[in-house]
Each structure stands twice: as C-alpha cells, then as structure tokens.
Motif scaffolding. Structure first.
Motif, PDB file in Angstrom:
ATOM      1  N   LEU A 347      36.930  40.615  23.167  1.00  0.00           N
ATOM      2  CA  LEU A 347      36.153  41.810  22.845  1.00  0.00           C
ATOM      3  C   LEU A 347      35.486  41.591  21.498  1.00  0.00           C
ATOM      4  O   LEU A 347      36.136  41.152  20.540  1.00  0.00           O
ATOM      5  CB  LEU A 347      37.061  43.042  22.804  1.00  0.00           C
ATOM      6  CG  LEU A 347      36.384  44.388  22.518  1.00  0.00           C
ATOM      7  CD1 LEU A 347      35.417  44.751  23.633  1.00  0.00           C
ATOM      8  CD2 LEU A 347      37.440  45.488  22.365  1.00  0.00           C
ATOM      9  N   ALA A 348      34.185  41.875  21.416  1.00  0.00           N
ATOM     10  CA  ALA A 348      33.451  41.601  20.177  1.00  0.00           C
ATOM     11  C   ALA A 348      32.482  42.739  19.890  1.00  0.00           C
ATOM     12  O   ALA A 348      32.350  43.692  20.671  1.00  0.00           O
ATOM     13  CB  ALA A 348      32.693  40.281  20.297  1.00  0.00           C
ATOM     14  N   GLU A 349      31.817  42.632  18.732  1.00  0.00           N
ATOM     15  CA  GLU A 349      30.747  43.553  18.348  1.00  0.00           C
ATOM     16  C   GLU A 349      29.519  42.741  18.005  1.00  0.00           C
ATOM     17  O   GLU A 349      29.620  41.665  17.413  1.00  0.00           O
ATOM     18  CB  GLU A 349      31.145  44.398  17.128  1.00  0.00           C
ATOM     19  CG  GLU A 349      32.062  45.559  17.445  1.00  0.00           C
ATOM     20  CD  GLU A 349      32.224  46.494  16.262  1.00  0.00           C
ATOM     21  OE1 GLU A 349      31.617  46.209  15.200  1.00  0.00           O
ATOM     22  OE2 GLU A 349      32.928  47.499  16.388  1.00  0.00           O
ATOM     23  N   ASP A 350      28.337  43.246  18.412  1.00  0.00           N
ATOM     24  CA  ASP A 350      27.114  42.534  18.044  1.00  0.00           C
ATOM     25  C   ASP A 350      26.627  43.022  16.684  1.00  0.00           C
ATOM     26  O   ASP A 350      27.297  43.805  16.016  1.00  0.00           O
ATOM     27  CB  ASP A 350      26.035  42.694  19.120  1.00  0.00           C
ATOM     28  CG  ASP A 350      25.590  44.151  19.286  1.00  0.00           C
ATOM     29  OD1 ASP A 350      25.996  45.006  18.467  1.00  0.00           O
ATOM     30  OD2 ASP A 350      24.823  44.426  20.223  1.00  0.00           O
ATOM     31  N   ALA A 351      25.452  42.563  16.271  1.00  0.00           N
ATOM     32  CA  ALA A 351      24.923  42.893  14.948  1.00  0.00           C
ATOM     33  C   ALA A 351      24.652  44.384  14.800  1.00  0.00           C
ATOM     34  O   ALA A 351      24.642  44.910  13.676  1.00  0.00           O
ATOM     35  CB  ALA A 351      23.642  42.095  14.685  1.00  0.00           C
ATOM     36  N   ASP A 352      24.442  45.100  15.928  1.00  0.00           N
ATOM     37  CA  ASP A 352      24.179  46.541  15.885  1.00  0.00           C
ATOM     38  C   ASP A 352      25.450  47.372  16.023  1.00  0.00           C
ATOM     39  O   ASP A 352      25.380  48.602  16.122  1.00  0.00           O
ATOM     40  CB  ASP A 352      23.198  46.922  16.994  1.00  0.00           C
ATOM     41  CG  ASP A 352      21.855  46.219  16.837  1.00  0.00           C
ATOM     42  OD1 ASP A 352      21.435  46.033  15.673  1.00  0.00           O
ATOM     43  OD2 ASP A 352      21.243  45.852  17.854  1.00  0.00           O
ATOM     44  N   GLY A 353      26.613  46.711  16.064  1.00  0.00           N
ATOM     45  CA  GLY A 353      27.875  47.430  16.165  1.00  0.00           C
ATOM     46  C   GLY A 353      28.256  47.832  17.579  1.00  0.00           C
ATOM     47  O   GLY A 353      29.212  48.590  17.776  1.00  0.00           O
ATOM     48  N   ARG A 354      27.538  47.344  18.593  1.00  0.00           N
ATOM     49  CA  ARG A 354      27.869  47.674  19.984  1.00  0.00           C
ATOM     50  C   ARG A 354      29.049  46.845  20.463  1.00  0.00           C
ATOM     51  O   ARG A 354      29.180  45.672  20.113  1.00  0.00           O
ATOM     52  CB  ARG A 354      26.685  47.408  20.905  1.00  0.00           C
ATOM     53  CG  ARG A 354      25.450  48.241  20.666  1.00  0.00           C
ATOM     54  CD  ARG A 354      24.364  47.875  21.668  1.00  0.00           C
ATOM     55  NE  ARG A 354      24.077  46.450  21.649  1.00  0.00           N
ATOM     56  CZ  ARG A 354      23.347  45.814  22.548  1.00  0.00           C
ATOM     57  NH1 ARG A 354      22.847  46.477  23.574  1.00  0.00           N
ATOM     58  NH2 ARG A 354      23.119  44.516  22.457  1.00  0.00           N
ATOM     59  N   ALA A 355      29.909  47.460  21.284  1.00  0.00           N
ATOM     60  CA  ALA A 355      31.027  46.723  21.871  1.00  0.00           C
ATOM     61  C   ALA A 355      30.489  45.745  22.912  1.00  0.00           C
ATOM     62  O   ALA A 355      29.650  46.108  23.744  1.00  0.00           O
ATOM     63  CB  ALA A 355      32.024  47.684  22.512  1.00  0.00           C
TER      64      ALA A 355
END
Length: 443
Positions: A347-355
C-alpha cells in the motif's frame, strides 16, 4: 595663500571639467555594465531546455528576469489542451516556487489566445492578486501568431518605465523562439509515443493470435492426457507407480493453466476494466514466464500484501507491464553473480497523497547510468544491444500506467541495482461492492 596652480584651475575651470568628465565616464561604465547584464539574460533565455516542464521553464525565465527587472511575480501563460494555463513563479527566500493558475477559455480556444487583449488577461490576474500592476507582452510564432504571454506582476503599484517595457518586449521576442521549439518538441514527442503504441499493439496482436492458435492446438491432446491419467490413477491406488502417474497429472494441470493464461493473453475483451488483485496479476505473469526465469538461473522471490490490494483496470494490460519489467530484469542480470529478482506489492501514496496499490520489481543487475535514467521511458530508446531490444517496452508500459491513472517510476544505480515501481489508484471498499472481478467471470 592659494598657489598659482589652484588660482589658474579656478579661473580656467579645469577642475570642474575634470570632475564632469569622470562623472560621465562612471555613468557610461555603469550603463555598459547594465547593457551587458541584459545581453547575458537574453542569451540565457535562448538556452531553455527543450524537454523541461512548464513550471521549470517559468521559474528559469523568472530567475533570469529578476537580474534586470523588478517584479513580485512572473507568469508564463500558454494554452494547454482546452485550458489557458498561467505558470506563476515567485521567489521565496533563496528558492523559486511555481503554481499553476487556470484561466477560463471560451469556445474557439486557439482563436481566443490570438485575439486575447492584455486588459482581459490582466483582469484575470488582478482578480486573483489585487494590489498589483501587470505588464504583459505576447509570445508570437514565426508565422506571427500569438500562442502565449509573459507577464510581470509588480506589488508596489509602480508602473513600468518605457525603457523597462521595451526591454521586456525584446526579451519576449527571444524567449518566444525557445518556447515555440518546446511546443514543437512536445508535439513530435507525442506523435512518436502514439506511433510506438501502434507498433507495440500490432506486435502484441500478432503474438496474441499466435498464442491463441498454439493454445487451441495443445488443448485437445492435453485434455486426453489429463483424462487418461485420472482414470489410471483410480486403477493404480496403492501401486508403486502411482506417484509417477500423479506427477504426470500435476504437470498436465500446470500446462493447462499456462494454456489458459495464453488464451487470456490473446483475448481482446481483457481490455475491459474490472476489479483486479495485484497479487493475482503477479501470479499469472509468473506462470507465463516463470520457467524462462528459472532456467536462466535466477532466484525470484515475492512478498505480496495481505489481504490482497485491488485496483480497477485491465488485467491483460497490467500483466503486460509486469511481464515486461520481469524480462528487463532478466536481461539486466546476465553474467551477474547470485542473480535475483524481488517482487513486492504494498500500500502506497502518490505525490498527491492518494492511496495506491504499489508493485516493485527489483533486480541486482547491471543498473542504469544516471545520464540514461531520464530517457528510458522515451519511445525507441533502449540500453540493450540493438538486436535485443526495440525501446518500446517501457514507453508502452508507462502509457498503460498513465491510462489507468497511475505512474511508473524508475530508480537505479549503475553496477548495483534497478527498481521499477508501478503505482495504481487503490480500489476502495465501497467501490468494490458489486464490481465484477475476473475470478467472478470464471477465468
């Protein structure tokens, strides 16, 4: 008493003339220094990086202009698709920051940019930044068509002098050449990407057609092998040869799964989006090329998230990305000691904070040189030998990831390792209710 020399200098005005001469010389010298700075800035603006992003370009132009013109903010305004985007750069301390400011565009977008009056542009800026004065000059192409604007926003309300306005106009005429070249580069690059996708699509269609034919040809004898081995197993209960017959049956089952995956690979309906587990995609990709990897002497390890992380997308296309990354890792490990590939879902987050659903493919291979790393996603660019790579795999993989709303990232150190990370938007639990999965369709 004053000396005769001093009296003569006062009577003839020699001292006064000398002071005036030095003053004029100093003024002329300062003017020359000023002109030299302006020429240096103009020269720097002709050296814009053709592959730089628009925020980077805006910051670069602003940093150069700040050396010769006073302003609080600088804006590079261009038409991007159906939106007129202004990239506003301002200096905060020792660093420059840039934010994108969207302006409304009525119908007839391109004509709007060419007929847009600076007053209308200034109103848009001053509504967002009251208390400023604006000075804008158009960016014109070689065909004398306006495709954007450069704007200075001055916070103290001071109007620009005629000299400053003339200098800004001169700078814009030089910057326009570089910006137009960047636009042309983007158009050409986009066409190359489309061409690459068409070439790759044709290749994958041919491979899929061939795979479907092979799979159908193998299905008939395999059905007989599985059926007869099951019948023989029933009659050989307790026989010493039963384990050998069971091995035959299990190998047949494995072959059947490979054939099913080949058929899945060739089916065009797999391009339909559905709820998919990233773990299932990894397992299917390994079932297709796992044997190739094992006979190459590689160690493949996997660390898959539990419970499985799901996303919405095309199983076939994401499988294509995973297979491509695995084959690239295999090629990078040729001749290496203790070659290994590690797959990990997380599980990660992208540069915009989306899961996001994350999948990383790591290898301890030869790595990629730092100067080559920014170019590896360009169509037809390959670090492999000419006979071993087309340079399309990563470019197409990136396109697929972006079409899914995700990203494909690369990290590498030459001679040490490479790690590619695929990020796809996580399918939330509330979105999964009623979503048809591949398993539900009877894959």
């Amino acid at each position: 008493m004053q000396s005769k020399q001093e009296i003569l200098e006062k009577l003839t005005g020699i001292q006064s003339s000398r002071n005036s001469y030095y003053s004029e010389l100093t003024s002329l010298f300062e003017e020359m220094k000023k002109k030299n700075r302006q020429l240096a800035v103009i020269n720097q603006l002709t050296q814009l990086q053709i592959n730089a992003s628009w925020p980077e370009t805006s910051i670069y132009i602003a940093a150069q202009l700040a050396q010769i013109l006073p302003f609080a903010q600088f804006a590079l305004t261009l038409l991007q698709g159906s939106t007129l985007c202004a990239y506003l750069a301002r200096q905060e301390g020792d660093e420059w920051q840039c934010r994108t400011f969207s302006l409304p565009v009525p119908s007839g977008q391109h004509a709007f940019v060419q007929t847009l009056q600076t007053d209308a542009l200034h109103r848009s800026f001053l509504d967002a930044y009251p208390g400023h004065r604006a000075l804008s000059v158009p960016l014109c192409s070689q065909l004398n068509q306006t495709f954007g604007y450069l704007t200075l926003l001055v916070a103290d309300g001071r109007a620009a002098t005629d000299e400053e306005a003339e200098l800004f106009s001169l700078i814009a005429s030089h910057a326009a050449i570089s910006v137009e070249n960047m636009l042309l580069f983007q158009d050409v690059n986009e066409k190359i990407k489309i061409e690459a996708q068409l070439v790759q699509s044709a290749k994958m269609a041919a491979i899929g057609e061939m795979a479907a034919g092979i799979a159908h040809e193998l299905n008939s004898p395999l059905t007989a092998i599985l059926g007869n081995s099951q019948l023989l197993l029933r009659d050989m209960q307790g026989s010493p040869a039963a384990p050998l017959m069971n091995d035959i049956y299990q190998c047949g089952v494995r072959c059947k799964k490979i054939i099913q995956n080949l058929l899945t690979f060739s089916r065009q309906e797999e391009y339909l989006f559905s709820a998919i587990s990233i773990n299932e995609v990894v397992e299917d990709a390994l079932s297709l090329i796992g044997y190739q990897l094992s006979v190459s002497g590689l160690t493949v390890t996997k660390e898959l998230a539990q419970p499985p992380l799901r996303f919405r997308g095309s199983r076939h296309q994401i499988e294509q990305i995973v297979i491509n990354l695995l084959l690239n890792a295999r090629d990078a490990l040729i001749g290496r000691e203790d070659p290994r590939i590690e797959l990990r879902s997380f599980l990660a987050e992208d540069a915009d904070g989306r899961a996001c659903v994350g999948l990383s493919v790591y290898d301890n291979g030869q790595g990629i040189a730092a100067e080559q790393l920014p170019q590896i996603f360009q169509p037809f660019y390959s670090t492999k030998e000419r006979t071993k790579g087309t340079g399309l795999g990563l470019s197409v993989s990136l396109g697929i990831a972006q079409a899914h709303g995700g990203r494909l990232l690369a990290e590498s150190e030459e001679g040490q390792y490479s790690c590619f990370t695929l990020l796809l938007p996580l399918l939330r639990e509330e979105d999964q209710d009623g979503e048809e999965t591949d398993a539900g369709r009877g894959r």
